[in-house]
Design an enzyme around this catalytic site. Structure first.
Site, mmCIF file in Angstrom:
data_model
loop_
_atom_site.group_PDB
_atom_site.id
_atom_site.type_symbol
_atom_site.label_atom_id
_atom_site.label_comp_id
_atom_site.label_asym_id
_atom_site.label_seq_id
_atom_site.Cartn_x
_atom_site.Cartn_y
_atom_site.Cartn_z
ATOM 1 C CE LYS A 1 -7.282 3.731 -0.488
ATOM 2 N NZ LYS A 1 -5.888 4.092 -0.214
ATOM 3 C CD GLN B 1 -4.326 6.858 1.777
ATOM 4 O OE1 GLN B 1 -5.048 5.868 1.847
ATOM 5 N NE2 GLN B 1 -3.993 7.405 0.618
ATOM 6 C CG ASP C 1 -1.824 -0.406 -0.456
ATOM 7 O OD1 ASP C 1 -2.643 -0.504 -1.379
ATOM 8 O OD2 ASP C 1 -1.711 0.605 0.266
#
Ligand code: NAP
Length: 285
Positions: free
Chosen positions: A56, A100, A123
């Site tokens: 990422k 994460q 997200d």
């Protein structure tokens, strides 16, 4: 029987999308003298999570997005982590915050996700984003489901009026993709491990999304001839990555099919960049 399915090149589509994001970032940088910023929080040293974070941050760099990685020890206290998120929420150089997952067991994952400011929730995991998705209002959509819709659109797959069957009802893939397809006027069936006759459901699908995390769960006899089949599964079997779809036999039945790897996977990171760019654009208004 020879192969009939068109195989979607997710890698190429993701690369095109990333190039589009990079172009837009450069144009905005020229006009505002600012760039989008993404903060990625990694707790602990899980090697798979660390690899995802590396890919990422690399993708951010390539697109001209400033990325900041915070690596916190496995034992971090919930209050410390919440404090870090609050700092990032207030940081004008950061437009997107990504935690994460999975987090270590001692942390309350929901409380931590909820701490992310909704306007930085790239997200799409906060309740605010989930509510907006369910009500079909503009907001952040989780990256993998958003990537699936992007693939379908770029491949010009018609969705309205079609019967879509999603296998898997997780919060990060199955449920959000079902809502996205519903909002595009598909008739949606959502299957899971207690579905009584999975094959009978999948055989009715014009668009079949397999997101169960079960290697080769979807066999050719479960696919309607001419169906569009999207394989989200990532399973490591004997050192090889394979999907939830029995690829070669299904390719002889389906009209369009995504491979694993190289299908949905690359789209996830590309959509994260797109979401971060959108968060930045909204911050400019
Ligand atoms: P998950 O949280 O484990 O959910 C799996 C879902 O599949 C559950 O709803 C489960 O039903 C259902 N299921 C399991 N076995 C089934 C069966 N035999 N028949 C019907 N349904 C079954 O997984 P996830 O996080 O959604 O991920 C799914 C897969 O996608 C995994 O392989 C994952 O690695 C992959 N993935 C890929 C990407 C990407 O970027 N390409 C991103 C995210 C995930 P119950 O609810 O009844 O348990």
């Amino acid at each position: 029987m020879s192969q009939t399915a068109r195989i979607i090149d997710g890698k190429a589509i993701a690369a095109a999308l990333r190039a589009e994001v990079a172009l837009r970032v450069r144009a905005l940088q020229a006009s505002t003298d600012r760039v989008p910023g993404l903060a990625v929080i990694l707790v602990g040293e899980d090697s798979a999570s660390a690899a995802y974070v590396r890919s990422k941050t690399r993708a951010c760099q390539e697109a001209g997005i400033a990325s900041r990685q915070l690596t916190l020890p496995e034992t971090v206290a919930q209050s410390d982590l919440l404090h870090r998120i609050a700092e990032l929420n207030g940081d004008p150089a950061i437009h997107g915050i990504l935690i994460q997952l999975p987090l270590p067991m001692h942390l309350d994952e929901r409380a931590i996700l909820e701490a992310v400011a909704p306007e930085k929730d790239v997200d799409g995991f906060t309740f605010a984003s989930i509510g907006r998705l369910v009500e079909n209002r503009a907001g952040f959509v989780p990256c993998t489901p958003a990537g699936i819709l992007e693939l379908l659109d770029r491949e010009k797959v018609e969705i309205a009026g079609k019967h879509a069957v999603v296998v898997g009802r997780s919060e990060i893939v199955g449920k959000p993709v079902a809502f996205l397809l519903l909002h595009r006027h598909a008739t949606v069936t959502l299957c899971h491990s207690r579905t009584a006759d999975l094959a009978a459901e999948t055989r009715r699908a014009d668009i079949l999304v397999a997101a169960a995390g079960r290697p080769r769960l979807i066999t050719a006899d479960m696919v309607k001839p001419g169906a569009v089949v999207i394989d989200v599964g990532i399973n490591r079997v004997a050192g090889k990555l394979i999907g939830d779809v029995d690829f070669e036999p299904v390719a002889r039945v389906a009209s369009v099919l995504t491979p694993v790897p190289g299908g949905v996977g690359p789209m996830t990171v590309a959509m994260l960049l797109k979401n971060t760019l959108h968060a930045f654009e909204r911050s400019l208004h």
